[in-house]
Design a protein around this motif. Structure first.
Motif, PDB file in Angstrom:
ATOM      1  N   LEU A 152       0.807  -1.215   0.000  1.00  0.00           N
ATOM      2  CA  LEU A 152       0.000   0.000   0.000  1.00  0.00           C
ATOM      3  C   LEU A 152       0.845   1.273   0.000  1.00  0.00           C
ATOM      4  CD1 LEU A 152      -2.904   1.109   0.157  1.00  0.00           C
ATOM      5  CD2 LEU A 152      -2.722   0.968   2.638  1.00  0.00           C
ATOM      6  N   LEU A 153       2.072   1.203   0.483  1.00  0.00           N
ATOM      7  CA  LEU A 153       2.891   2.405   0.613  1.00  0.00           C
ATOM      8  C   LEU A 153       3.106   3.163  -0.699  1.00  0.00           C
ATOM      9  CD1 LEU A 153       5.577   1.390   3.253  1.00  0.00           C
ATOM     10  CD2 LEU A 153       3.444   2.611   3.587  1.00  0.00           C
ATOM     11  N   PRO A 154       3.310   2.490  -1.846  1.00  0.00           N
ATOM     12  CA  PRO A 154       3.464   3.277  -3.082  1.00  0.00           C
ATOM     13  C   PRO A 154       2.221   4.100  -3.429  1.00  0.00           C
ATOM     14  CG  PRO A 154       4.252   1.044  -3.411  1.00  0.00           C
ATOM     15  CD  PRO A 154       3.600   1.074  -2.071  1.00  0.00           C
ATOM     16  N   TYR A 155       1.051   3.555  -3.152  1.00  0.00           N
ATOM     17  CA  TYR A 155      -0.184   4.278  -3.440  1.00  0.00           C
ATOM     18  C   TYR A 155      -0.375   5.434  -2.459  1.00  0.00           C
ATOM     19  CZ  TYR A 155      -0.972   0.075  -6.144  1.00  0.00           C
ATOM     20  OH  TYR A 155      -0.832  -0.964  -7.022  1.00  0.00           O
ATOM     21  N   LEU A 156      -0.046   5.198  -1.192  1.00  0.00           N
ATOM     22  CA  LEU A 156      -0.117   6.280  -0.218  1.00  0.00           C
ATOM     23  C   LEU A 156       0.882   7.384  -0.565  1.00  0.00           C
ATOM     24  CD1 LEU A 156      -0.458   4.372   3.183  1.00  0.00           C
ATOM     25  CD2 LEU A 156      -2.226   5.607   1.932  1.00  0.00           C
ATOM     26  N   ALA A 157       2.053   7.000  -1.068  1.00  0.00           N
ATOM     27  CA  ALA A 157       3.053   7.988  -1.472  1.00  0.00           C
ATOM     28  C   ALA A 157       2.515   8.891  -2.579  1.00  0.00           C
ATOM     29  CB  ALA A 157       4.331   7.282  -1.935  1.00  0.00           C
ATOM     30  N   VAL A 158       1.841   8.299  -3.540  1.00  0.00           N
ATOM     31  CA  VAL A 158       1.236   9.098  -4.623  1.00  0.00           C
ATOM     32  C   VAL A 158       0.172  10.028  -4.050  1.00  0.00           C
ATOM     33  CG1 VAL A 158      -0.199   8.967  -6.704  1.00  0.00           C
ATOM     34  CG2 VAL A 158       1.739   7.424  -6.436  1.00  0.00           C
ATOM     35  N   GLY A 159      -0.637   9.510  -3.154  1.00  0.00           N
ATOM     36  CA  GLY A 159      -1.692  10.322  -2.547  1.00  0.00           C
ATOM     37  C   GLY A 159      -1.135  11.494  -1.751  1.00  0.00           C
ATOM     38  N   PHE A 160      -0.103  11.241  -0.954  1.00  0.00           N
ATOM     39  CA  PHE A 160       0.460  12.317  -0.137  1.00  0.00           C
ATOM     40  C   PHE A 160       1.229  13.334  -0.967  1.00  0.00           C
ATOM     41  CE2 PHE A 160       0.005   9.148   3.399  1.00  0.00           C
ATOM     42  CZ  PHE A 160      -0.987   9.854   4.061  1.00  0.00           C
ATOM     43  N   MET A 161       1.901  12.903  -2.035  1.00  0.00           N
ATOM     44  CA  MET A 161       2.574  13.880  -2.903  1.00  0.00           C
ATOM     45  C   MET A 161       1.552  14.717  -3.664  1.00  0.00           C
ATOM     46  SD  MET A 161       5.698  14.246  -2.370  1.00  0.00           S
ATOM     47  CE  MET A 161       5.956  15.502  -3.602  1.00  0.00           C
ATOM     48  N   THR A 162       0.447  14.094  -4.054  1.00  0.00           N
ATOM     49  CA  THR A 162      -0.629  14.854  -4.695  1.00  0.00           C
ATOM     50  C   THR A 162      -1.177  15.901  -3.735  1.00  0.00           C
ATOM     51  OG1 THR A 162      -1.214  12.931  -6.041  1.00  0.00           O
ATOM     52  CG2 THR A 162      -2.870  14.669  -5.849  1.00  0.00           C
TER      53      THR A 162
END
Length: 166
Positions: A152-162
């Motif tokens: 899940l961390l790669p998807y959370l990373a995209v969400g937080f950078m967005t």
């Protein structure tokens, strides 16, 4: 699985992503404290994503780096809001997992809490929701067995950078 064990290709891709994000942050915010804080965040998120994809584990120091980066250019009067944001996102994710009896990885909780500490409550919750939605949608399309876990961390990373750009 996606990189089929090719470590050079994986490192190259994540390095390019981090460099592209750094260029975007400098173009968007200029050479400011906000851009520097975003570059640190993007580098840490790239490392966390790489680690989660490769080993399904992540050490604790990246989350501490995010918390330390949160203090860059920040006054002490911001601290109560930062703590409140971290508690809100932690509670949101913890009780959501508890209510649905979902398996929640500690790394997911730590990343969400650290990023909310840096981003604040509105952008922290926004980043969490964006990352979770992207993760769910991509894996519903991609995975045949939906009972199987996914990083899940790669998807959370995209969400937080967005959310950082909001």
């Amino acid at each position: 699985r996606e990189f089929k064990g090719d470590k050079r290709k994986t490192i190259l891709i994540f390095t390019l992503i981090a460099v592209l994000l750094a260029v975007m942050l400098l173009a968007f915010f200029g050479f400011t404290v906000t851009a520097i804080k975003g570059i640190i965040l993007s580098l840490v998120l790239a490392f966390v994503s790489y680690s989660d994809i490769k080993t399904r584990e992540c050490p604790d120091f990246p989350y501490l780096l995010i918390v330390v980066a949160a203090f860059i250019g920040c006054d002490l009067h911001c601290l109560p809001d930062m703590i409140l944001a971290a508690l809100a996102v932690f509670s949101f994710q913890f009780f959501g997992a508890w209510a649905t009896k979902a398996v929640l990885n500690g790394a997911d909780l730590k990343l969400a809490t650290a990023c909310a500490f840096l981003l604040g409550s509105v952008r922290g919750i926004t980043g969490l929701v964006i990352g979770m939605l992207i993760g769910i949608i991509v894996n519903l399309i991609k995975l045949k067995d939906t009972t199987q876990g996914f990083p899940l961390l790669p998807y959370l990373a995209v969400g937080f950078m967005t959310a950082y750009f909001l």
